[in-house]
Structures are given as C-alpha cells and as structure tokens.
Motif scaffolding. Sequence first.
Motif, PDB file in Angstrom:
ATOM      1  N   ILE A 168       0.827  -1.200   0.000  1.00 40.01           N
ATOM      2  CA  ILE A 168       0.000   0.000   0.000  1.00 40.01           C
ATOM      3  C   ILE A 168       0.867   1.258   0.000  1.00 40.01           C
ATOM      4  CG2 ILE A 168      -1.719   1.316   1.295  1.00 40.01           C
ATOM      5  CD1 ILE A 168      -2.793  -1.223  -0.068  1.00 40.01           C
ATOM      6  N   SER A 169       1.940   1.265   0.807  1.00 45.49           N
ATOM      7  CA  SER A 169       2.772   2.457   0.938  1.00 45.49           C
ATOM      8  C   SER A 169       3.420   2.860  -0.386  1.00 45.49           C
ATOM      9  CB  SER A 169       3.854   2.222   1.997  1.00 45.49           C
ATOM     10  OG  SER A 169       3.272   2.050   3.273  1.00 45.49           O
ATOM     11  N   LEU A 170       3.823   1.863  -1.172  1.00 45.22           N
ATOM     12  CA  LEU A 170       4.441   2.137  -2.469  1.00 45.22           C
ATOM     13  C   LEU A 170       3.455   2.037  -3.628  1.00 45.22           C
ATOM     14  CD1 LEU A 170       7.811   0.199  -1.999  1.00 45.22           C
ATOM     15  CD2 LEU A 170       7.459   2.667  -1.896  1.00 45.22           C
ATOM     16  N   CYS A 171       2.150   1.878  -3.289  1.00 48.32           N
ATOM     17  CA  CYS A 171       1.088   1.762  -4.305  1.00 48.32           C
ATOM     18  C   CYS A 171       1.393   0.650  -5.307  1.00 48.32           C
ATOM     19  CB  CYS A 171       0.895   3.095  -5.030  1.00 48.32           C
ATOM     20  SG  CYS A 171       0.341   4.423  -3.951  1.00 48.32           S
ATOM     21  N   SER A 172       1.893  -0.469  -4.799  1.00 54.60           N
ATOM     22  CA  SER A 172       2.291  -1.579  -5.674  1.00 54.60           C
ATOM     23  C   SER A 172       1.108  -2.433  -6.120  1.00 54.60           C
ATOM     24  CB  SER A 172       3.303  -2.466  -4.936  1.00 54.60           C
ATOM     25  OG  SER A 172       4.448  -1.736  -4.586  1.00 54.60           O
ATOM     26  N   GLY A 173       0.167  -2.655  -5.208  1.00 55.24           N
ATOM     27  CA  GLY A 173      -0.966  -3.511  -5.509  1.00 55.24           C
ATOM     28  C   GLY A 173      -1.488  -4.132  -4.228  1.00 55.24           C
ATOM     29  N   MET A 174      -2.559  -4.909  -4.342  1.00 61.18           N
ATOM     30  CA  MET A 174      -3.140  -5.582  -3.184  1.00 61.18           C
ATOM     31  C   MET A 174      -3.192  -7.075  -3.459  1.00 61.18           C
ATOM     32  SD  MET A 174      -6.166  -3.080  -1.754  1.00 61.18           S
ATOM     33  CE  MET A 174      -7.168  -3.141  -3.253  1.00 61.18           C
ATOM     34  N   LEU A 175      -2.431  -7.839  -2.678  1.00 65.74           N
ATOM     35  CA  LEU A 175      -2.438  -9.282  -2.854  1.00 65.74           C
ATOM     36  C   LEU A 175      -3.749  -9.867  -2.352  1.00 65.74           C
ATOM     37  CD1 LEU A 175      -0.912 -11.911  -3.570  1.00 65.74           C
ATOM     38  CD2 LEU A 175      -0.180 -11.987  -1.172  1.00 65.74           C
ATOM     39  N   ASP A 176      -4.367 -10.705  -3.169  1.00 65.47           N
ATOM     40  CA  ASP A 176      -5.577 -11.425  -2.777  1.00 65.47           C
ATOM     41  C   ASP A 176      -5.146 -12.692  -2.037  1.00 65.47           C
ATOM     42  OD1 ASP A 176      -7.902 -12.897  -2.553  1.00 65.47           O
ATOM     43  OD2 ASP A 176      -8.618 -12.407  -4.572  1.00 65.47           O
ATOM     44  N   VAL A 177      -5.009 -12.587  -0.728  1.00 72.38           N
ATOM     45  CA  VAL A 177      -4.535 -13.705   0.076  1.00 72.38           C
ATOM     46  C   VAL A 177      -5.483 -14.890  -0.021  1.00 72.38           C
ATOM     47  CG1 VAL A 177      -4.084 -14.471   2.439  1.00 72.38           C
ATOM     48  CG2 VAL A 177      -3.201 -12.272   1.649  1.00 72.38           C
ATOM     49  N   ARG A 178      -6.786 -14.621  -0.033  1.00 75.05           N
ATOM     50  CA  ARG A 178      -7.749 -15.718  -0.124  1.00 75.05           C
ATOM     51  C   ARG A 178      -7.520 -16.538  -1.388  1.00 75.05           C
ATOM     52  NH1 ARG A 178      -9.969 -17.907   3.644  1.00 75.05           N
ATOM     53  NH2 ARG A 178     -11.013 -16.038   4.443  1.00 75.05           N
ATOM     54  N   ARG A 179      -7.239 -15.860  -2.485  1.00 75.76           N
ATOM     55  CA  ARG A 179      -6.965 -16.553  -3.755  1.00 75.76           C
ATOM     56  C   ARG A 179      -5.707 -17.421  -3.645  1.00 75.76           C
ATOM     57  NH1 ARG A 179      -4.059 -13.967  -7.929  1.00 75.76           N
ATOM     58  NH2 ARG A 179      -4.028 -15.138  -9.892  1.00 75.76           N
ATOM     59  N   VAL A 180      -4.678 -16.892  -2.997  1.00 73.33           N
ATOM     60  CA  VAL A 180      -3.442 -17.660  -2.809  1.00 73.33           C
ATOM     61  C   VAL A 180      -3.715 -18.903  -1.968  1.00 73.33           C
ATOM     62  CG1 VAL A 180      -1.124 -17.616  -1.804  1.00 73.33           C
ATOM     63  CG2 VAL A 180      -1.984 -15.624  -3.054  1.00 73.33           C
TER      64      VAL A 180
END
Length: 405
Positions: A277-289
């Motif tokens: 979030i801090s570097l605006c990289s993306g949001m990992l979908d942990v549930r999908r993993v």
Amino acid sequence: MSSNESAAGIAHVYRGTFVHATYHTAVEILEDGLLGVDTEGKIAFIGSGKEVDRLSQKWGFEAFAVTQLGQHEFFMPGMVDTHIHASQYSYAGTALDMPLLQWLNMYTFPVEACYKDLEFARNVYTHVVKRTLRNGTTTACYFATIHTDASLLLGQIANDFGQRALVGKVINSYPLVRPVVTPRFAPSCSATLLGHLGEIAQNNDLHIQSHISETKEEVSLVKELFPDYDSYTDVYHRHNLLTDKTVMAHGCHLTDGELKLFRETGASIAHCPNSNISLCSGMLDVRRVLNHKVKLGLGTDVAGGYSPSMLDAVRRTLDTSKALTIQDTQYHTLTFEEVFRLATLGGSQALSLDENTGNFEVGKDFDALRVNTDAAGGPIDLINHGEGPKVYVAGKRVVPFVERP
C-alpha cells in the motif's frame, strides 16, 4: 526414562493459557495448560494444569517450581517475519513518495552502499534486531546487502540476541541463523547468474528468497528482459530457484498459472501489505493464494513497509482483505484467526521451519511470547464487567472481553 533422568532435562515448566494455531485450527486456546521446556529449549511435554502432580512425578520437576501465569496473561508463539530488509531500517517511515523502481534507485541503493562500513552496519543491524525482538518477532528472514562482512555481522547479532534468522546473501551458519540464497529480483540478475545461484541452492540444500510480481511495471520489465520465458515465475523456476525452501515476497500480480507452479514446487509467498500500500504496488488477494493451496506468511518489508512490527502486518493484512471486500461484496474476507495463523505457524511453514517452530508441539523449540494484556501502562484497557460479556468459540469461553481504546 527414569524420573531422575527427566529431572535433569527439564529447565522450565509453565502453567496458564496457551494460544496457538495448528495445521487444522486457525486458533486453539489451551486453558490451564502445563508446558515443560527441556534444557535445549525444546517443548518436552504439554498437559493440563490439573495433572501437575502426575506430570511432576513423571518428568521429575518440583510442583512449587512451576511458573504460574497471571489471570490476564497468555503464551503465544513468536511471530515470524518472512520478509524484511535489515539494511533499509535506517530510513523506515520516510522516503515513500515514489513507486517501487524509482524508489529503489533514489533511496535504497545509495543507502545499501554504505554497508561497506562495518560500524554503520553494526549500528543499524543492532537496532533492527533489537526492535523486531521487542515487537515479538522471534524469527526473521532478512535481506542484507552484497557486503559479506556486514552480512556475517548481521547473522552474529541476530544469534547473539537470540533471534532465529535467515540471512542473505549466503553466510556461514550460526546456531540460530541459516544462510539463504538471495537474488534481489530477476531484473537485477542475468540468466547466467540466476542459473549459478540455483546450482548453489540445489547443491547445498539452501533456502532461497527474492521478490516477484510486486508491481505491474516490474512484471513488464521482466517480460522485456526475459522474453523467452512464459512468466516471471517461469524465470525463477527454470533456474532451479523455485523450491520448497523458496519464499518470494509480494506476488501481487501473479496469474493462476503461476500460483499453480508455486503449489507444485512447494514455494511460498511473503505477503507484505504495508509495503504494497505504501508504495502503491498492488493488493495481494490472500484468499486466492490460499485457495490455490500455496504456503503464505506475512512480512513487514522494511523499509518499503514503514513499520517493523508484525502486529502491524497483521492489521494491514486484515485492512487489505477488507478493502477487497469493499470492491466485491461477495469476497470472502480473512478472519483475525486466519491472519493470526499466518503470522505464526503460516510464517514458519513459508520458511520451511515448521518442524522446529511456529506453534506449541512436543519436540519443537519453545519460541514464545508471554503476553500480559493488563500490563501497567500498556496499550490495552481491560474493562471489568464482572460476569459480563465474554468471547466464546464453539460454546467455550476462551478469553475475557476486552474494550479497545
């Protein structure tokens, strides 16, 4: 084994509440438990406090020597930081005004060059190990720098302070520290270098850590640099760097096919929500993993993540999951219990250390935190309601009701 032989082997016995995760239960709470630790720091037995007389006879300890936890205390496993840059700690909380690749060039690489100075390295590394320990991190997977002497120093400092650690680049092992092959990420390596690193890891049965699919820009760059490979994951896989001892940070933009390859190889992902979030990289979908049955732990990713606290990683993991729920109301939000497991046993699994640590099982090392929720001046206020509201799991009272400030 006789009682006398057992007595010589038991160093500590604790009685009270133990909270941990198992492979089948996100949170298991053992009320009035009795746990013995041998002279090597391993869990010798786990039983009920009501069995103290029988267990003292069997194991040869004196009942009066048992350490009794207070009413508002409990033991939990030490938290596992699966991805942290020890060499970036000096500027944690600053310099978060750029996306990843520009951020690395502007801030990270110039600071990391300073680690040729061992006094500078000693100062920063001492601070980061002490700080993470104070924050409850008993195991950390550290990125260091290309400077061998400074990396050896980090391993020594972690070992001396009693923190279990993986330190890269490859170093000699200390009792609590293991080496880890550490290509920074594919864009900073040639195919030849990746191949040699894969051989080193394979020939010596070593852990491996790196970054993958943190940003879309990074994914595009890898495709440009390695056009003959099927994916970012394929680059690592074809150089023998995707194994059951591999942990890859981030993975925000992995495809289903790449996650399948993670599952097949046993490789794991370090989820670093603060940094993402801090570097605006993306949001990992942990549930999908997790649905792909890929091992996953949590990481602080200092200094891309501004906090060295794994409790912060727990909170940010929940925040990210809830943000995904805002985007899709049908999304299956992570529960606190699930994230507790990711911060402890999940992290040990991700680092392939769960035979040694991660929860309270006989034979494992007693890596534990003693938590006092009623500590003077602490961050929690316990509101005494007598026999008022309690928290229940499956009809059983497990913890007192806590009013958060």
